[in-house]
Design a protein around this motif. Sequence first.
Motif, short mmCIF file in Angstrom:
data_model
loop_
_atom_site.label_atom_id
_atom_site.label_comp_id
_atom_site.label_asym_id
_atom_site.label_seq_id
_atom_site.Cartn_x
_atom_site.Cartn_y
_atom_site.Cartn_z
N MET A 1 0.87 -1.19 0.00
CA MET A 1 0.00 0.00 0.00
C MET A 1 0.91 1.25 0.00
N THR A 2 0.54 2.24 -0.78
CA THR A 2 1.36 3.44 -0.93
C THR A 2 0.86 4.52 0.01
N PHE A 3 1.81 5.24 0.71
CA PHE A 3 1.44 6.28 1.65
C PHE A 3 1.98 7.62 1.17
N GLY A 4 1.16 8.67 1.33
CA GLY A 4 1.66 10.00 1.00
C GLY A 4 2.72 10.44 2.00
N VAL A 5 2.46 10.26 3.28
CA VAL A 5 3.42 10.59 4.33
C VAL A 5 3.37 9.46 5.34
N GLY A 25 -0.56 27.31 -4.80
CA GLY A 25 -0.27 26.38 -5.89
C GLY A 25 -0.85 25.00 -5.66
N THR A 26 -1.71 24.80 -4.68
CA THR A 26 -2.35 23.50 -4.46
C THR A 26 -3.86 23.70 -4.42
N THR A 27 -4.55 22.61 -4.30
CA THR A 27 -6.00 22.68 -4.20
C THR A 27 -6.47 23.01 -2.79
N HIS A 28 -5.54 23.03 -1.80
CA HIS A 28 -5.94 23.34 -0.44
C HIS A 28 -5.88 24.84 -0.24
N VAL A 29 -6.89 25.36 0.44
CA VAL A 29 -6.98 26.80 0.65
C VAL A 29 -6.64 27.18 2.09
N VAL A 34 0.24 19.30 8.47
CA VAL A 34 0.62 18.14 7.68
C VAL A 34 -0.47 17.91 6.65
N VAL A 35 -0.09 17.76 5.42
CA VAL A 35 -1.02 17.45 4.33
C VAL A 35 -0.51 16.21 3.62
N GLY A 36 -1.34 15.23 3.51
CA GLY A 36 -0.97 14.03 2.78
C GLY A 36 -1.95 13.79 1.66
N VAL A 37 -1.45 13.63 0.44
CA VAL A 37 -2.29 13.36 -0.73
C VAL A 37 -1.83 12.05 -1.33
N VAL A 44 -3.50 5.82 1.83
CA VAL A 44 -3.83 6.66 2.97
C VAL A 44 -3.13 7.99 2.81
N GLY A 45 -3.84 9.10 3.02
CA GLY A 45 -3.22 10.41 2.89
C GLY A 45 -2.17 10.62 3.94
N VAL A 46 -2.52 10.44 5.21
CA VAL A 46 -1.59 10.56 6.32
C VAL A 46 -1.84 9.40 7.28
N GLU A 47 -0.81 8.67 7.67
CA GLU A 47 -0.96 7.59 8.63
C GLU A 47 0.17 7.67 9.63
#
Length: 553
Positions: A1-5, A25-29, A34-37, A44-47
């Motif tokens: 399984m691949t993890f963003g962070v 420059g991202t979709t988050h405003v 911590v941001v995990g995509v 999982v975005g952040v685990e």
Amino acid sequence: MTFGVWGDSDLGVGVIGSSDAPMTGTTHVRAAGVVGVNKAALGVGVEGFCGQGTGVLGVGGSDQPGVAGKADAGPGVLGTSTQGPGVSGQGGGASPGVSGNAAAGPGVSGTSAQGVGVTGTGAGAAAGISGQADSGPGVLGSSAHGVGVAGQGAGASPGVSGQADAGPGVLGTSARGAGLSGAGTAGPGVSGSSTGAPGVSGSSTSSPGVVGTSPPGPGVAGSSTGGPGVSGTSTGGPGLLGTGAPGVAGTSMNGVGVTGTADPGPGVSGISTGGTGVSGISDAGTGMRATSTSGFALDATCESGTAVDAFSHNGVGIESYCGHPEPGNGGRGSSPDPPNRGPAIRGHSWFGAGVAASSEYGTGVDAGGSTGLTASGSTLGADITGGLRVNGVIVSAGSARFAIDYPLDPADLTLTHAYVASPEQKNVYDGVVTLDDAGAATVTLPDWFGALNQDFRYQLTPIGTPAPGLHISAEISDNTFSLAGGPPGAQVSWQVTGVRLDGWAQANPVTPVTPKSADQRGLFLHPAVFDQPAGRGIGVPPVPVRNDEPREK
């Protein structure tokens, strides 16, 4: 399984992030520590994983959450723990400790093998855990052995508070224990409020659906503006069971304070060792109402006090209905065939009175009906102390008699006389008069005699000597009559009868022989003396409602 962070720590924090400025420059405003995509389908975005500390730690500033999670299908934030809390949150100000929003699943989901699945602590008037859902439960807790959801309120705030537009505000389901359990030291253990449905609803397959325990206040308190404040339904045990003083207390402004429904058991059962088992108080309506389709509407047992104690300031102490009256005749439904002829109120006592009634200024027992009052007994049908007034005709089933203690042996015998009967309403007057030197005398009757009597009859009997010429020389006129033809100075016993002519007697004449009405033809006043069964007696025969054998205590 691949993890963003990915963060892994044996003693400290797995991943910690801090940000002071908004990202570009991202979709988050919003600025995120911590941001995990993760673009993988199941990533999982952040685990964060930690053996003893915190897997992921987030501290939010101002009104922003420390950790925010959002998911389309799964939980927004998922915490799993083998010993401690799965997810723990502490909110600042009016913000919740843990906040979750999900389209289909729970907003916050916590699973624990031994501890609490989700724990939240709120400051001020904010809730420790707050959940909102469109169709499912706002907060869902599941536990194999412990408590699914546990809340502890400070001050006057409830430990767990639930609000729903259509369903229950708080719903508890249990296979063995209590569906919902609350304990309060100053306020109610469990408090529910609803505008249309029950304020608190509990369901259990073996134990009580709702259990509340409170040292000073009520264990369970319910308030409703339209429906029941507390509603209990059971298929085997009591719908609502309360122990205390009072056992169950319900208050309603417009509806019913306490309502209970059960198929085989009591709808509401109250047990108290020192106070009242069930107490109902109403300012304008009915204090307590009990309805049954086949058994007892109200069954009360008491060891030493009063089984049922009813008091009304301006209304009726106890009002009871039985059967199905005819529609259009004051009835409330269709009449069954055959109709239920059970009593509206029945009292049974082994040594005391079956029903005892007294009134300070009114009537002790006020009875009305086809037969206003029916009484039967193995010794006496009725025992009346004081005068007896009958505003109507006395119908005697047989002969009228009186019995007294036998004057010569009052301890062992009684003396019985039958009253004299007549097809006319007669009055009898008698006396003894002494004849004058001419063998005559005049008898003076009461001044009301002529206004009460007509159709006079006379009897004259000389005492001590024959008087073949003794006769009535002048009939009754101006309340006197005269006799003559007897020995001078002799005594004469006289008797006069008259037929009543007062207003009541004229309005109620005696008709010696009358035909029986259509519904009484073929029936008998005394069927036994004609070798007829009791069922052919005039009058409604008693219809047994249930076995009258004494019940085991």
